[in-house]
Design a protein around this motif. Structure first.
Motif: not given
Length: 412
Positions: A140-146
């Motif tokens: 879920t890290l990439p989505g949280a960054i965006i």
């Protein structure tokens, strides 16, 4: 600068400090109960996060860039209350592993508590269960960054969307010489339908996985309001009936059910609540369940994905759906993933229907056109060989002269 031009150029934002806080908050929330009463394992502390985490924007597309090393402390408890502790090092947490699936995570474990049968059992339990929970969080890290920083790099032309505001055109001032009244102007002006959304160029993203589970079980997992939070880790609303709305991931995804065929197919509208998703736009998610004797293949086909967001949506489907199932014990046997555009699908369909034409046979007219030439050549050769037998000259130079003379006479 126009929003389309502003989004075209490369922009970058370093969010390493934010990432450290994210790791500490998300990973330390992992707690897994054991098989016996009182047993559990958990991540208690993020002792180090070494590396860089950035978000880039190029050609209106947001790109996550990260490569870091994460050191953790884990703890456990046996059924008799004995405390167990140790450390865990993940040498690489990167975009290539999470988003591109180019390699697998590596875990370096250590045990601090003195060894015993009970302690060793908890140690083995931690090594078998914690990696899946950690990978689910990291997905879920990439989505949280965006979601957290995408608005800082995206310039939007729609004032209703989150992003850099765009000045609106000032309303025209009233003129004393104008002969058109306000009522007449309102009647003649076209009325834009309420809730209409601008047309969006879109593609289709397909993600599939195979689980050792029945189609009935997976269908229930996807539609039952009581079971959905188990794999989404967030509140959900779902009646599982055609025509009813639903929300997943605490409101991160919204839509409504179009049709449901138990244990076979789910068709639903799908909209991501994100700064990168066009306001008012809805895609259509078709989930197909194909059960075999020992497993069930799940195919998520999302049609209507805005062009340029294929990578982000593919990661979301893998991270939130596939890894969500994986986090509660539904380990996928295989999960090949692909991104298909609508143009690609049309070309593939056309290629299967078009056949190569067979080469045309030589026409009879082209064959008959050579007959006079062949006949003349045959006569010349026959005359050349026959002349020596009808003359008294011995063979030699004179015969060659006769042959040349006969040939020239024939072609006069």
């Amino acid at each position: 600068m126009a929003y389309s031009t502003a989004n075209w150029h490369w922009k970058n934002k370093n969010i390493t400090r934010w990432a450290k806080e994210w790791f500490d908050q998300e990973l330390t929330s992992i707690i897994i109960p054991g098989e016996k009463e009182g047993e559990e394992v958990s991540i208690t502390e993020v002792t180090e996060m070494d590396g860089d985490v950035e978000l880039g924007s190029r050609k209106s597309k947001l790109i996550t860039i990260f490569d870091c090393k994460v050191s953790l402390k884990w703890a456990g408890k046996t059924s008799d209350g004995t405390e167990v502790a140790g450390s865990l090092l993940i040498p690489e947490v990167s975009h290539e592993i999470i988003c591109d699936n180019l390699s697998d995570f590596v875990y370096n474990w250590s045990l601090s508590t003195e060894s015993s049968p009970e302690v060793n059992a908890i140690y083995a339990f931690a090594k078998s269960r914690l990696p899946t929970a950690i990978e689910t969080k990291l997905a879920t890290l990439p989505g949280a960054i965006i979601d957290s920083h995408g608005r800082d790099l995206t310039v939007s032309a729609d004032p209703s969307r989150t992003g850099t505001p765009v000045p609106t055109t000032a309303p025209p001032t009233a003129s004393a010489s104008s002969t058109v009244t306000a009522t007449q102007a309102g009647a003649s002006a076209p009325v834009k339908p309420k809730g209409s959304a601008a047309k969006v160029n879109s593609t289709t993203v397909v993600v599939e996985a195979e689980f050792r589970a029945s189609a009935d079980d997976l269908f229930s997992l996807l539609t039952d309001e009581k079971r959905i939070p188990a794999w989404t880790r967030a509140p959900a609303q779902s009646q599982g009936k055609a025509g009813t709305p639903y929300t997943l991931f605490g409101g991160g995804v919204k839509g409504s059910y179009v049709s449901l065929t138990p244990s076979k197919e789910i068709v639903q509208t799908w909209a991501l609540q994100s700064p990168t998703w066009p306001s008012g736009h809805e895609a259509t998610l078709t989930t197909t369940l194909e059960q075999s004797s020992e497993s069930t293949k799940v195919i998520f086909s999302l049609a209507g994905v805005p062009s340029g967001l294929e990578g982000e949506i593919k990661r979301n489907l893998e991270g939130y759906y596939i890894h969500g199932f994986k986090s509660i014990g539904y380990v996928p046997l295989t999960y090949p993933t692909s991104v298909y555009t609508s143009e690609y699908l049309q070309k593939q369909k056309a290629a299967t229907t078009v056949r190569k034409p067979r080469p045309a046979a030589a026409s009879s007219s082209s064959i008959t056109s050579y007959l006079p030439t062949v006949a003349i050549a045959t006569l010349v050769l026959g005359a050349a060989f026959a002349i020596p037998y009808f003359t008294s000259s011995p063979p030699g130079a004179s015969s060659a002269k006769a042959t040349a003379k006969a040939t020239s006479t024939l072609f006069r």
